[in-house]
Design an enzyme around this catalytic site. Structure first.
Site, PDB file in Angstrom:
ATOM      1  N   ASN A 172     -10.382  -2.221  -6.959  1.00 22.62           N
ATOM      2  CA  ASN A 172      -9.555  -1.213  -7.636  1.00 22.62           C
ATOM      3  C   ASN A 172     -10.105  -0.786  -8.995  1.00 22.62           C
ATOM      4  O   ASN A 172      -9.663   0.220  -9.558  1.00 22.62           O
ATOM      5  CB  ASN A 172      -8.118  -1.710  -7.811  1.00 22.62           C
ATOM      6  CG  ASN A 172      -7.327  -1.750  -6.524  1.00 22.62           C
ATOM      7  OD1 ASN A 172      -6.365  -2.498  -6.393  1.00 22.62           O
ATOM      8  ND2 ASN A 172      -7.738  -0.951  -5.539  1.00 22.62           N
ATOM      9  N   TRP A 173     -11.091  -1.542  -9.528  1.00 23.56           N
ATOM     10  CA  TRP A 173     -11.714  -1.125 -10.781  1.00 23.56           C
ATOM     11  C   TRP A 173     -12.422   0.209 -10.631  1.00 23.56           C
ATOM     12  O   TRP A 173     -12.712   0.885 -11.635  1.00 23.56           O
ATOM     13  CB  TRP A 173     -12.708  -2.181 -11.259  1.00 23.56           C
ATOM     14  CG  TRP A 173     -12.080  -3.479 -11.647  1.00 23.56           C
ATOM     15  CD1 TRP A 173     -12.058  -4.631 -10.919  1.00 23.56           C
ATOM     16  CD2 TRP A 173     -11.369  -3.772 -12.869  1.00 23.56           C
ATOM     17  NE1 TRP A 173     -11.378  -5.630 -11.607  1.00 23.56           N
ATOM     18  CE2 TRP A 173     -10.949  -5.130 -12.802  1.00 23.56           C
ATOM     19  CE3 TRP A 173     -11.051  -3.026 -14.004  1.00 23.56           C
ATOM     20  CZ2 TRP A 173     -10.239  -5.734 -13.831  1.00 23.56           C
ATOM     21  CZ3 TRP A 173     -10.340  -3.623 -15.028  1.00 23.56           C
ATOM     22  CH2 TRP A 173      -9.935  -4.972 -14.932  1.00 23.56           C
ATOM     23  N   HIS A 214       3.249   3.432  -9.134  1.00 19.18           N
ATOM     24  CA  HIS A 214       3.052   2.003  -9.370  1.00 19.18           C
ATOM     25  C   HIS A 214       4.306   1.366  -9.972  1.00 19.18           C
ATOM     26  O   HIS A 214       4.650   0.226  -9.638  1.00 19.18           O
ATOM     27  CB  HIS A 214       1.848   1.797 -10.281  1.00 19.18           C
ATOM     28  CG  HIS A 214       0.542   2.140  -9.635  1.00 19.18           C
ATOM     29  ND1 HIS A 214       0.160   1.610  -8.414  1.00 19.18           N
ATOM     30  CD2 HIS A 214      -0.464   2.965 -10.029  1.00 19.18           C
ATOM     31  CE1 HIS A 214      -1.033   2.089  -8.089  1.00 19.18           C
ATOM     32  NE2 HIS A 214      -1.430   2.912  -9.040  1.00 19.18           N
ATOM     33  N   ASP A 233       0.828  -1.203   0.000  1.00 15.46           N
ATOM     34  CA  ASP A 233       0.000   0.000   0.000  1.00 15.46           C
ATOM     35  C   ASP A 233       0.868   1.261   0.000  1.00 15.46           C
ATOM     36  O   ASP A 233       1.902   1.308   0.668  1.00 15.46           O
ATOM     37  CB  ASP A 233      -0.898  -0.012   1.246  1.00 15.46           C
ATOM     38  CG  ASP A 233      -2.007   1.016   1.173  1.00 15.46           C
ATOM     39  OD1 ASP A 233      -2.341   1.459   0.062  1.00 15.46           O
ATOM     40  OD2 ASP A 233      -2.535   1.381   2.242  1.00 15.46           O
ATOM     41  N   GLU A 255      -0.023 -13.796  11.742  1.00 18.95           N
ATOM     42  CA  GLU A 255       0.441 -12.632  12.480  1.00 18.95           C
ATOM     43  C   GLU A 255       0.485 -11.448  11.518  1.00 18.95           C
ATOM     44  O   GLU A 255       0.792 -11.603  10.329  1.00 18.95           O
ATOM     45  CB  GLU A 255       1.841 -12.873  13.055  1.00 18.95           C
ATOM     46  CG  GLU A 255       1.898 -13.966  14.110  1.00 18.95           C
ATOM     47  CD  GLU A 255       1.153 -13.599  15.388  1.00 18.95           C
ATOM     48  OE1 GLU A 255       1.246 -12.419  15.813  1.00 18.95           O
ATOM     49  OE2 GLU A 255       0.469 -14.480  15.947  1.00 18.95           O
ATOM     50  N   SER A 315      -8.330  -5.048   4.284  1.00 18.03           N
ATOM     51  CA  SER A 315      -8.661  -4.696   2.896  1.00 18.03           C
ATOM     52  C   SER A 315      -9.017  -5.911   2.034  1.00 18.03           C
ATOM     53  O   SER A 315      -8.588  -6.020   0.883  1.00 18.03           O
ATOM     54  CB  SER A 315      -7.507  -3.905   2.254  1.00 18.03           C
ATOM     55  OG  SER A 315      -7.409  -2.624   2.840  1.00 18.03           O
ATOM     56  N   SER A 374      -6.909  -5.235  -6.599  1.00 22.76           N
ATOM     57  CA  SER A 374      -8.062  -5.843  -5.943  1.00 22.76           C
ATOM     58  C   SER A 374      -9.314  -5.733  -6.807  1.00 22.76           C
ATOM     59  O   SER A 374      -9.369  -4.945  -7.761  1.00 22.76           O
ATOM     60  CB  SER A 374      -8.318  -5.183  -4.585  1.00 22.76           C
ATOM     61  OG  SER A 374      -8.951  -3.930  -4.755  1.00 22.76           O
ATOM     62  N   ARG A 378       1.564  -5.046   6.146  1.00 19.47           N
ATOM     63  CA  ARG A 378       0.899  -3.965   5.416  1.00 19.47           C
ATOM     64  C   ARG A 378       1.713  -2.691   5.576  1.00 19.47           C
ATOM     65  O   ARG A 378       2.078  -2.318   6.698  1.00 19.47           O
ATOM     66  CB  ARG A 378      -0.525  -3.732   5.906  1.00 19.47           C
ATOM     67  CG  ARG A 378      -1.185  -2.615   5.093  1.00 19.47           C
ATOM     68  CD  ARG A 378      -2.621  -2.376   5.409  1.00 19.47           C
ATOM     69  NE  ARG A 378      -3.146  -1.382   4.454  1.00 19.47           N
ATOM     70  CZ  ARG A 378      -4.338  -1.430   3.897  1.00 19.47           C
ATOM     71  NH1 ARG A 378      -5.169  -2.403   4.186  1.00 19.47           N
ATOM     72  NH2 ARG A 378      -4.729  -0.502   3.038  1.00 19.47           N
ATOM     73  N   ARG A 390       0.245   7.624  -2.925  1.00 19.26           N
ATOM     74  CA  ARG A 390       0.685   8.694  -2.032  1.00 19.26           C
ATOM     75  C   ARG A 390       2.170   9.001  -2.211  1.00 19.26           C
ATOM     76  O   ARG A 390       2.597  10.145  -2.111  1.00 19.26           O
ATOM     77  CB  ARG A 390       0.378   8.315  -0.583  1.00 19.26           C
ATOM     78  CG  ARG A 390      -1.063   8.609  -0.172  1.00 19.26           C
ATOM     79  CD  ARG A 390      -1.393   8.016   1.169  1.00 19.26           C
ATOM     80  NE  ARG A 390      -1.616   6.580   1.059  1.00 19.26           N
ATOM     81  CZ  ARG A 390      -1.722   5.766   2.106  1.00 19.26           C
ATOM     82  NH1 ARG A 390      -1.568   6.260   3.340  1.00 19.26           N
ATOM     83  NH2 ARG A 390      -1.954   4.489   1.943  1.00 19.26           N
ATOM     84  N   ARG A 408      -5.708  -2.216   8.353  1.00 20.50           N
ATOM     85  CA  ARG A 408      -6.924  -2.952   8.022  1.00 20.50           C
ATOM     86  C   ARG A 408      -6.564  -4.054   7.035  1.00 20.50           C
ATOM     87  O   ARG A 408      -5.516  -4.008   6.392  1.00 20.50           O
ATOM     88  CB  ARG A 408      -8.000  -2.031   7.444  1.00 20.50           C
ATOM     89  CG  ARG A 408      -7.564  -1.225   6.246  1.00 20.50           C
ATOM     90  CD  ARG A 408      -8.693  -0.310   5.753  1.00 20.50           C
ATOM     91  NE  ARG A 408      -8.248   0.515   4.636  1.00 20.50           N
ATOM     92  CZ  ARG A 408      -7.671   1.709   4.779  1.00 20.50           C
ATOM     93  NH1 ARG A 408      -7.482   2.210   5.995  1.00 20.50           N
ATOM     94  NH2 ARG A 408      -7.294   2.410   3.725  1.00 20.50           N
TER      95      ARG A 408
END
Length: 226
Positions: free
Chosen positions: A64-65, A33, A16, A193, A182, A61, A174, A20, A180
Protein backbone atom coordinates in the site's frame (compact mmCIF):
# COMPACT_ATOMS: atom_id res chain seq x y z
CA UNK A 1 -10.25 -24.91 15.68
CA UNK A 2 -13.99 -24.34 15.44
CA UNK A 3 -16.09 -23.93 18.55
CA UNK A 4 -18.19 -26.77 19.95
CA UNK A 5 -21.17 -25.72 17.81
CA UNK A 6 -19.07 -25.63 14.65
CA UNK A 7 -18.81 -21.85 14.70
CA UNK A 8 -15.65 -20.08 13.63
CA UNK A 9 -13.70 -18.82 16.63
CA UNK A 10 -10.77 -17.34 14.69
CA UNK A 11 -11.71 -15.03 11.84
CA UNK A 12 -9.64 -12.85 9.51
CA UNK A 13 -10.97 -10.23 7.11
CA UNK A 14 -9.55 -8.51 4.05
CA UNK A 15 -11.41 -5.22 4.44
CA UNK A 16 -11.49 -4.30 0.76
CA UNK A 17 -13.44 -1.57 -0.98
CA UNK A 18 -13.06 1.63 1.04
CA UNK A 19 -11.78 3.63 -1.92
CA UNK A 20 -14.49 2.44 -4.31
CA UNK A 21 -17.14 3.12 -1.67
CA UNK A 22 -15.95 6.72 -1.40
CA UNK A 23 -15.63 7.23 -5.15
CA UNK A 24 -19.16 5.93 -5.73
CA UNK A 25 -20.39 8.71 -3.43
CA UNK A 26 -18.12 11.43 -4.86
CA UNK A 27 -16.24 11.56 -1.56
CA UNK A 28 -12.50 11.77 -0.93
CA UNK A 29 -10.84 8.38 -0.50
CA UNK A 30 -9.98 9.34 3.08
CA UNK A 31 -13.70 9.39 3.88
CA UNK A 32 -13.94 5.80 2.70
CA UNK A 33 -11.13 4.79 5.04
CA UNK A 34 -12.87 6.56 7.93
CA UNK A 35 -16.12 4.76 7.17
CA UNK A 36 -14.20 1.50 6.93
CA UNK A 37 -12.58 2.07 10.33
CA UNK A 38 -16.02 2.64 11.85
CA UNK A 39 -17.17 -0.69 10.42
CA UNK A 40 -14.12 -2.47 11.86
CA UNK A 41 -15.12 -1.30 15.34
CA UNK A 42 -18.77 -2.23 14.82
CA UNK A 43 -18.00 -5.72 13.50
CA UNK A 44 -15.47 -6.22 16.32
CA UNK A 45 -18.28 -5.72 18.80
CA UNK A 46 -20.48 -8.09 16.81
CA UNK A 47 -17.67 -10.64 16.80
CA UNK A 48 -17.68 -10.70 20.60
CA UNK A 49 -21.43 -11.39 20.63
CA UNK A 50 -21.04 -14.07 17.95
CA UNK A 51 -18.40 -16.03 19.88
CA UNK A 52 -15.32 -15.04 17.89
CA UNK A 53 -12.15 -15.11 20.00
CA UNK A 54 -9.67 -13.63 17.52
CA UNK A 55 -10.36 -11.16 14.72
CA UNK A 56 -7.59 -10.19 12.31
CA UNK A 57 -8.11 -7.26 9.94
CA UNK A 58 -5.90 -6.27 7.01
CA UNK A 59 -5.53 -2.52 7.49
CA UNK A 60 -2.39 -1.60 5.52
CA UNK A 61 -0.21 -3.86 3.40
CA UNK A 62 3.46 -3.63 2.50
CA UNK A 63 2.25 -2.90 -1.06
CA UNK A 64 0.00 0.00 0.00
CA UNK A 65 3.02 2.33 0.19
CA UNK A 66 2.71 2.56 -3.60
CA UNK A 67 -0.50 4.58 -3.26
CA UNK A 68 -0.42 8.35 -3.55
CA UNK A 69 1.49 10.25 -0.86
CA UNK A 70 -1.73 12.10 -0.03
CA UNK A 71 -3.66 8.88 0.64
CA UNK A 72 -0.84 7.30 2.66
CA UNK A 73 -0.44 10.44 4.77
CA UNK A 74 -4.19 10.57 5.44
CA UNK A 75 -4.19 6.89 6.40
CA UNK A 76 -1.30 7.31 8.82
CA UNK A 77 -2.99 10.32 10.41
CA UNK A 78 -6.22 8.36 10.79
CA UNK A 79 -4.46 5.36 12.33
CA UNK A 80 -2.83 7.64 14.88
CA UNK A 81 -6.09 9.37 15.75
CA UNK A 82 -7.94 6.09 16.07
CA UNK A 83 -5.32 4.49 18.28
CA UNK A 84 -5.24 7.45 20.64
CA UNK A 85 -9.00 7.95 20.67
CA UNK A 86 -10.27 4.37 20.73
CA UNK A 87 -7.75 2.41 22.79
CA UNK A 88 -9.33 3.44 26.14
CA UNK A 89 -12.80 2.26 25.12
CA UNK A 90 -11.48 -0.95 23.59
CA UNK A 91 -9.55 -1.57 26.80
CA UNK A 92 -12.76 -1.09 28.81
CA UNK A 93 -14.53 -3.59 26.55
CA UNK A 94 -11.92 -6.30 27.14
CA UNK A 95 -10.29 -6.11 23.72
CA UNK A 96 -6.63 -7.08 23.44
CA UNK A 97 -4.88 -5.25 20.60
CA UNK A 98 -1.92 -6.63 18.65
CA UNK A 99 -0.26 -5.07 15.62
CA UNK A 100 1.42 -7.46 13.18
CA UNK A 101 3.72 -6.43 10.37
CA UNK A 102 7.05 -4.83 9.68
CA UNK A 103 7.99 -1.77 11.73
CA UNK A 104 10.20 -0.17 9.10
CA UNK A 105 8.89 2.91 7.24
CA UNK A 106 6.40 3.60 10.05
CA UNK A 107 6.93 6.92 11.85
CA UNK A 108 8.44 6.66 15.32
CA UNK A 109 5.53 8.48 16.96
CA UNK A 110 3.02 6.05 15.46
CA UNK A 111 5.13 3.07 16.54
CA UNK A 112 5.09 4.42 20.09
CA UNK A 113 1.31 4.70 19.95
CA UNK A 114 1.02 1.12 18.71
CA UNK A 115 3.26 -0.12 21.52
CA UNK A 116 1.20 1.90 24.02
CA UNK A 117 -2.08 0.41 22.77
CA UNK A 118 -0.67 -3.12 23.02
CA UNK A 119 0.61 -2.51 26.55
CA UNK A 120 -2.66 -0.90 27.67
CA UNK A 121 -4.74 -3.87 26.51
CA UNK A 122 -2.29 -6.71 27.13
CA UNK A 123 -4.26 -8.24 30.01
CA UNK A 124 -7.62 -8.30 28.22
CA UNK A 125 -9.10 -11.61 27.13
CA UNK A 126 -12.61 -11.01 25.76
CA UNK A 127 -11.29 -10.94 22.19
CA UNK A 128 -7.95 -10.31 20.51
CA UNK A 129 -7.91 -7.83 17.64
CA UNK A 130 -4.91 -8.42 15.39
CA UNK A 131 -4.31 -5.41 13.14
CA UNK A 132 -2.20 -6.29 10.11
CA UNK A 133 -0.38 -3.00 9.54
CA UNK A 134 2.51 -2.62 7.09
CA UNK A 135 1.91 -6.34 6.70
CA UNK A 136 2.67 -8.80 3.93
CA UNK A 137 2.46 -12.57 4.11
CA UNK A 138 5.63 -13.08 2.09
CA UNK A 139 7.46 -10.50 4.21
CA UNK A 140 6.39 -12.33 7.37
CA UNK A 141 7.67 -15.66 6.05
CA UNK A 142 10.94 -14.09 4.87
CA UNK A 143 11.48 -12.38 8.22
CA UNK A 144 10.88 -15.65 10.06
CA UNK A 145 13.07 -17.64 7.67
CA UNK A 146 15.95 -15.23 8.25
CA UNK A 147 15.94 -16.23 11.93
CA UNK A 148 15.12 -19.92 11.49
CA UNK A 149 17.96 -22.36 12.12
CA UNK A 150 16.23 -25.30 10.45
CA UNK A 151 15.54 -27.17 13.69
CA UNK A 152 12.18 -28.02 15.20
CA UNK A 153 10.02 -28.06 12.09
CA UNK A 154 6.81 -26.10 11.63
CA UNK A 155 6.18 -25.43 15.31
CA UNK A 156 9.62 -23.87 15.75
CA UNK A 157 9.10 -21.82 12.60
CA UNK A 158 5.69 -20.62 13.80
CA UNK A 159 7.29 -19.15 16.92
CA UNK A 160 9.24 -16.79 14.65
CA UNK A 161 6.13 -15.30 13.00
CA UNK A 162 4.94 -11.82 13.97
CA UNK A 163 2.33 -13.15 16.43
CA UNK A 164 3.19 -16.73 17.40
CA UNK A 165 0.16 -16.84 19.69
CA UNK A 166 -2.26 -16.21 16.81
CA UNK A 167 -4.39 -19.23 15.93
CA UNK A 168 -4.73 -20.18 12.30
CA UNK A 169 -7.98 -18.57 11.13
CA UNK A 170 -10.92 -20.89 10.73
CA UNK A 171 -12.39 -18.44 8.24
CA UNK A 172 -11.06 -15.66 6.03
CA UNK A 173 -13.59 -13.20 4.61
CA UNK A 174 -12.90 -10.86 1.73
CA UNK A 175 -15.27 -8.07 0.77
CA UNK A 176 -15.80 -6.06 -2.45
CA UNK A 177 -16.27 -8.99 -4.84
CA UNK A 178 -12.56 -9.62 -5.39
CA UNK A 179 -11.39 -13.23 -5.08
CA UNK A 180 -7.70 -13.33 -4.27
CA UNK A 181 -5.55 -13.66 -1.15
CA UNK A 182 -3.59 -10.41 -1.65
CA UNK A 183 -0.57 -11.62 0.32
CA UNK A 184 -2.59 -11.99 3.54
CA UNK A 185 -1.70 -14.57 6.22
CA UNK A 186 -0.10 -16.92 3.69
CA UNK A 187 1.26 -19.21 6.40
CA UNK A 188 -1.66 -19.09 8.81
CA UNK A 189 -4.45 -19.42 6.23
CA UNK A 190 -3.07 -22.52 4.52
CA UNK A 191 -6.17 -24.52 5.51
CA UNK A 192 -8.64 -21.74 6.24
CA UNK A 193 -12.07 -21.62 4.67
CA UNK A 194 -12.68 -18.56 2.50
CA UNK A 195 -15.88 -16.60 1.99
CA UNK A 196 -16.02 -13.88 -0.66
CA UNK A 197 -18.65 -11.17 -0.27
CA UNK A 198 -19.78 -8.60 -2.83
CA UNK A 199 -20.28 -5.74 -0.35
CA UNK A 200 -17.69 -3.00 -0.25
CA UNK A 201 -16.17 -3.00 3.24
CA UNK A 202 -18.04 0.06 4.58
CA UNK A 203 -21.29 -1.72 3.63
CA UNK A 204 -20.37 -4.97 5.40
CA UNK A 205 -23.17 -5.24 7.95
CA UNK A 206 -23.72 -7.49 10.93
CA UNK A 207 -26.11 -9.49 8.75
CA UNK A 208 -23.36 -10.01 6.15
CA UNK A 209 -20.98 -11.06 8.93
CA UNK A 210 -23.47 -13.56 10.31
CA UNK A 211 -24.14 -14.92 6.82
CA UNK A 212 -20.40 -15.48 6.36
CA UNK A 213 -20.16 -17.30 9.68
CA UNK A 214 -23.20 -19.41 8.79
CA UNK A 215 -21.67 -20.33 5.43
CA UNK A 216 -18.54 -21.47 7.23
CA UNK A 217 -20.60 -23.54 9.66
CA UNK A 218 -22.18 -25.45 6.78
CA UNK A 219 -18.83 -26.60 5.41
CA UNK A 220 -16.79 -29.68 6.34
CA UNK A 221 -13.09 -29.12 6.94
CA UNK A 222 -10.89 -32.12 6.09
CA UNK A 223 -7.34 -30.68 6.26
CA UNK A 224 -6.28 -32.94 3.41
CA UNK A 225 -8.05 -36.07 4.72
CA UNK A 226 -11.33 -37.67 3.74
Amino acid sequence: MSGPDGRAQYVAIITDGNGRWAQSRDLPVAEGHKAGADVVKARLRDAVELGVKELTVYSFSTENWSRSAEEVTALMRMFSERIIGETPELKAEGVRMRFIGRRDRVAGALLEQMDWAEAETAQNDTITLFIAFNYGGRAEILDAAARFDGEGGEEAFRKLLYAPEMHDPDLVIRTSGEQRTSNFLLWQAAYSEWVFRDELWPDFSREAFEASLNEYQERTRRFGGR
